[in-house]
Design an enzyme around this catalytic site. Sequence first.
Site, short mmCIF file in Angstrom:
data_model
loop_
_atom_site.label_atom_id
_atom_site.label_comp_id
_atom_site.label_asym_id
_atom_site.label_seq_id
_atom_site.Cartn_x
_atom_site.Cartn_y
_atom_site.Cartn_z
N PRO A 2 45.73 43.83 44.66
CA PRO A 2 46.06 42.43 44.36
C PRO A 2 45.20 41.82 43.25
O PRO A 2 43.99 41.95 43.24
CB PRO A 2 45.80 41.73 45.70
CG PRO A 2 44.87 42.62 46.44
CD PRO A 2 45.20 44.00 46.01
N GLU A 3 45.88 41.18 42.31
CA GLU A 3 45.24 40.40 41.27
C GLU A 3 45.85 39.01 41.31
O GLU A 3 46.55 38.66 42.26
CB GLU A 3 45.42 41.10 39.91
CG GLU A 3 44.77 42.48 39.87
CD GLU A 3 44.84 43.15 38.50
OE1 GLU A 3 45.05 42.44 37.49
OE2 GLU A 3 44.69 44.38 38.45
N LYS A 57 41.20 35.45 42.50
CA LYS A 57 41.79 36.30 43.54
C LYS A 57 41.52 35.77 44.94
O LYS A 57 41.72 36.49 45.93
CB LYS A 57 41.22 37.71 43.41
CG LYS A 57 41.46 38.36 42.05
CD LYS A 57 40.83 39.74 41.99
CE LYS A 57 40.91 40.34 40.59
NZ LYS A 57 40.29 41.68 40.52
N ARG A 258 36.46 52.18 36.50
CA ARG A 258 37.90 52.07 36.71
C ARG A 258 38.65 52.85 35.64
O ARG A 258 38.18 53.00 34.51
CB ARG A 258 38.34 50.59 36.66
CG ARG A 258 37.58 49.68 37.61
CD ARG A 258 37.82 50.06 39.07
NE ARG A 258 39.23 49.95 39.41
CZ ARG A 258 39.83 48.79 39.71
NH1 ARG A 258 39.15 47.65 39.69
NH2 ARG A 258 41.11 48.77 40.02
#
Length: 277
Positions: A2-3, A57, A258
């Site tokens: 989720p962003e 977020k 990442r």
Amino acid sequence: MPELPEVEIARRSLQTWLKGHEVVSAHAEPVRVFRGVERRDFEKVTGKLIQADRRGKYLMLQFSSGEGALCHLGMTGKFVRRPGGKAEPYSRAQWVLETGEVIHFKDPRMFGRIEPAPNGEVGKLKAIVALGIDPLVDGLTWQQLKEAVGKSKTPLKVALMDQSRVAGLGNIHAAEALFRAGLHPARRPGALDDAEWKKLTQAIHKSLAFALEAQEGDDEIQYVEEPGTKNPFLIYGRADEPCQRCKTKVQSMTQGGRTTHFCPHCQPLKPKKGTHR
């Protein structure tokens, strides 16, 4: 994962599900979703939803009982609405409505977080105060983006993911925005000129708007990593596939722990002088 768009969809869903209804009881499992706080305080978060806000977020919920909650979906968290009496896998917390329906916070990996707090304190919690500008809540101009990110010494994509600079962008939408703007993720922020900042700002807004439109109308958010979910993104998750613009093979590298995806042709590390891709 989720962003900003997924959390915004969760906020809108909760508003829809709870409108005109009352939470008559709240229950929670003794799991690390409530790390650092009293799990039993969640049981006080009842009544009618009076406000549902989002910053970055994070969700900030306030109820008529006077108690609220700060919620972060982590990596796999989501809110779902189910009929009463139906078991829900990975449900870590539940709000029971007067209709008997249940709003579950389900989180298989338990990287999410719920922090109960009085209504007046939810927006003042440390996690919220530390956030930078939110492109949807605050708006975002190219001048603001340049001011927030331009002085960073980290690679451009890593700087965009710094929540103290821009709240809500994560691995997906930082990569998508950079691809849309034709900027290499390893560029130095200080090397961008004003035309590039303008393109990047427009690209951020377009990437977020695309994701919000793609999820619009869904009862619950769907993550691209979930089995059976089609990848809707232009560059994210497409390593070794042909670029959707130029057919060059999409490459990947690691930045800030990442995986970053980019097209070496559409996003040159050293753009030709006088051109802005």
